[in-house]
Design a protein around this motif. Structure first.
Motif, PDB file in Angstrom:
ATOM      1  N   GLY A 290       0.821  -1.210   0.000  1.00 54.92           N
ATOM      2  CA  GLY A 290       0.000   0.000   0.000  1.00 54.92           C
ATOM      3  C   GLY A 290       0.849   1.252   0.000  1.00 54.92           C
ATOM      4  N   LYS A 296      -2.751   4.815   6.184  1.00 48.55           N
ATOM      5  CA  LYS A 296      -2.793   3.403   5.809  1.00 48.55           C
ATOM      6  C   LYS A 296      -2.209   2.495   6.892  1.00 48.55           C
ATOM      7  CE  LYS A 296      -4.494   3.010   1.552  1.00 48.55           C
ATOM      8  NZ  LYS A 296      -5.600   2.080   1.215  1.00 48.55           N
ATOM      9  N   ILE A 353      -2.728  -5.677   6.968  1.00 47.98           N
ATOM     10  CA  ILE A 353      -3.360  -4.450   6.460  1.00 47.98           C
ATOM     11  C   ILE A 353      -3.755  -3.618   7.681  1.00 47.98           C
ATOM     12  CG2 ILE A 353      -5.155  -3.480   4.981  1.00 47.98           C
ATOM     13  CD1 ILE A 353      -5.392  -6.226   3.637  1.00 47.98           C
ATOM     14  N   SER A 355      -4.733  -0.445   8.328  1.00 52.35           N
ATOM     15  CA  SER A 355      -5.343   0.859   8.039  1.00 52.35           C
ATOM     16  C   SER A 355      -5.831   1.581   9.292  1.00 52.35           C
ATOM     17  CB  SER A 355      -6.515   0.696   7.077  1.00 52.35           C
ATOM     18  OG  SER A 355      -6.061   0.359   5.797  1.00 52.35           O
ATOM     19  N   GLU A 359     -11.676   2.491   6.282  1.00 50.48           N
ATOM     20  CA  GLU A 359     -11.829   2.106   4.878  1.00 50.48           C
ATOM     21  C   GLU A 359     -13.250   1.659   4.602  1.00 50.48           C
ATOM     22  OE1 GLU A 359      -9.067  -0.099   2.640  1.00 50.48           O
ATOM     23  OE2 GLU A 359      -7.431   0.180   4.047  1.00 50.48           O
ATOM     24  N   GLY A 362     -11.949  -2.039   0.759  1.00 49.24           N
ATOM     25  CA  GLY A 362     -10.551  -2.459   0.726  1.00 49.24           C
ATOM     26  C   GLY A 362     -10.356  -3.700  -0.131  1.00 49.24           C
ATOM     27  N   GLU A 365      -7.478  -6.864   0.714  1.00 49.01           N
ATOM     28  CA  GLU A 365      -7.787  -8.071   1.475  1.00 49.01           C
ATOM     29  C   GLU A 365      -8.384  -9.147   0.570  1.00 49.01           C
ATOM     30  OE1 GLU A 365     -11.107  -9.609   4.608  1.00 49.01           O
ATOM     31  OE2 GLU A 365     -10.296  -7.605   4.995  1.00 49.01           O
ATOM     32  N   VAL A 381     -10.811  -1.790   8.556  1.00 49.29           N
ATOM     33  CA  VAL A 381     -10.875  -2.267   7.168  1.00 49.29           C
ATOM     34  C   VAL A 381     -12.286  -2.790   6.894  1.00 49.29           C
ATOM     35  CG1 VAL A 381      -9.989  -3.937   5.499  1.00 49.29           C
ATOM     36  CG2 VAL A 381      -8.419  -2.819   7.095  1.00 49.29           C
TER      37      VAL A 381
END
Length: 437
Positions: A290, A296, A353, A355, A359, A362, A365, A381
């Motif tokens: 990312g 993020k 991930i 984040s 989000e 996403g 994933e 996420v």
């Protein structure tokens, strides 16, 4: 069915998950025998500021394209510098002629960036159903992510937030460069010399409303009302996750009358039954993919790597073609091409991930899961709903969470079914036809 989509445009001029989703969906809808058209913010005419709609060249077989010449500005970098320019009025006839020309049964809106309120007013007058997909939070917030100064502001969204986030906004005249015909040709050159997202991020001093001019306060109050009035004209909200539904419900002035929660996908997601197994005793490499950006969760990933500096686990990051000062156990593998994606995912032992922004969905994933890749995600996420809750960690708690997994040498597995994109498109069609509230 005659379907008119509104989105941000096509690649290579525009990029990202939203653009991929819209173009994939339109292509599949054509295959399923729908008549499809695409409206998008196009070029800026520096010699004539008049807004008009022009039929554009066909980019996807069977999809008619309509380009808005001199659309509203595109705040793709977050924040708004000149609020009056984001609510500029146009003649209703511009959109009346478009809708009389194509005569859609459904209008599917994927963003409020660039589109005028008059479009929604004309569609409402014509009693055309308007479906809105929650790809981001623009309109609820001047920043599409709601993330500013190190946190999500979706629970503290007021005039003060709009005023403060404007401090880092790009001047509107510079935003117009994004819509000049030659921009896509020089974008990749610019990226080679730009700082990373991580290096560009700044924290600004939170100022009280009185620190801003009376004119700015008035204009931002009007802009907030402008977007709220557009959301009131939406017939059906399509939330791609429970997270996006919660954020929208919290920040819309009026209650949502009709909605559907339906996850999204794209043509690169490999559908079917997947089998995911995580054996922490065998994990010797942990991966991040990312933007190298705080929102993020990149900083939290680096903190995790630093805590493992004396352990027999390596870390790797993919995302941006820039150099960074990193912990000794982190390898910067930069950007990878779509041709290499399968090889990359098949080589991942554990993807994290982390984040920090909420989000709305996403795709990362789903891409990992489609290759049977073990993945741990933060609670922010949206697509976390595909995996068991024990694979989800609290924001700010990543290092402690992974330590607990490592100490106990957790071995877990689960199976899930990912819909094919054809199945997803059928679900969208059913959503168009039936309002689920």
């Amino acid at each position: 069915m005659r379907i008119l989509h509104y989105g941000l445009g096509y690649t290579p001029e525009r990029s990202g998950g939203l653009v991929q989703y819209v173009t994939d969906l339109m292509g599949e809808q054509v295959k399923q025998n729908h008549e499809v058209a695409y409206l998008f913010p196009g070029r800026v005419n520096i010699f004539n500021s008049l807004t008009k709609i022009k039929k554009s060249k066909m980019r996807i077989s069977g999809v008619t394209s309509f380009e808005i010449i001199n659309s509203l500005p595109l705040a793709v970098f977050g924040g708004i510098k000149d609020p009056e320019k984001f609510q500029r009025k146009v003649d209703h006839s511009i959109y009346n002629d478009l809708l009389d020309d194509f005569k859609p049964d459904i209008i599917h809106v994927h963003s409020l960036m660039g589109i005028h309120k008059e479009f929604f007013e004309v569609a409402t007058d014509k009693k055309i159903k308007i479906v809105y997909t929650s790809h981001d939070y623009f309109g609820l917030s001047p920043n599409p992510t709601f993330y500013f100064n190190g946190k999500s502001w979706d629970e503290e969204n007021d005039l003060n937030f709009w005023l403060n986030v404007s401090q880092g906004a790009i001047e509107t005249k510079k935003l117009k460069l994004l819509q000049l015909p030659f921009y896509s040709n020089i974008r990749d050159i610019i990226k080679k010399f730009k700082k990373s997202s991580f290096q560009k991020e700044k924290h600004y001093k939170n100022m009280e409303n009185e620190a801003f001019s009376l004119e700015d306060r008035k204009l931002f109050e009007e802009l907030i009302d402008y977007y709220q009035s557009i959301f009131e004209l939406i017939t059906l909200f399509h939330f791609n996750s429970s997270i996006s539904k919660t954020v929208f419900e919290r920040n819309l002035v009026n209650p949502i009358s009709s909605y559907k929660i339906l996850s999204i996908s794209n043509s690169t997601i490999l559908g079917g039954t997947k089998h995911i197994k995580l054996d922490m005793s065998k994990v010797k490499k942990i991966t991040y993919i990312g933007q190298y950006a705080e929102f993020k969760g990149f900083t939290e990933f680096l903190e995790l790597a630093q805590s493992y500096i004396h352990k027999n686990i390596k870390f790797e990051i993919y995302g941006e073609n820039i150099d960074l000062v990193l912990p000794a156990n982190v390898l910067n593998k930069k950007r990878f091409s779509s041709e290499d994606k399968e090889k990359i995912f098949e080589g991942i032992q554990l993807l994290i991930i982390p984040s920090k922004w909420k989000e709305t969905f996403g795709f990362l994933e789903l891409e990992a899961l489609s290759y049977n890749c073990p993945v741990l995600v933060s609670e922010h996420v949206g697509s976390k709903e595909f995996i068991p809750h024990e694979y989800v960690f609290k924001v700010g708690n990543l290092t402690k969470y992974l330590n607990e997994l490592s100490i106990s040498n957790v071995v877990t597995s689960f199976s899930l079914y990912l819909p094919t994109f054809q199945e997803h498109t059928k679900n969208i069609e059913r959503m168009y036809i039936k309002n689920n509230g």
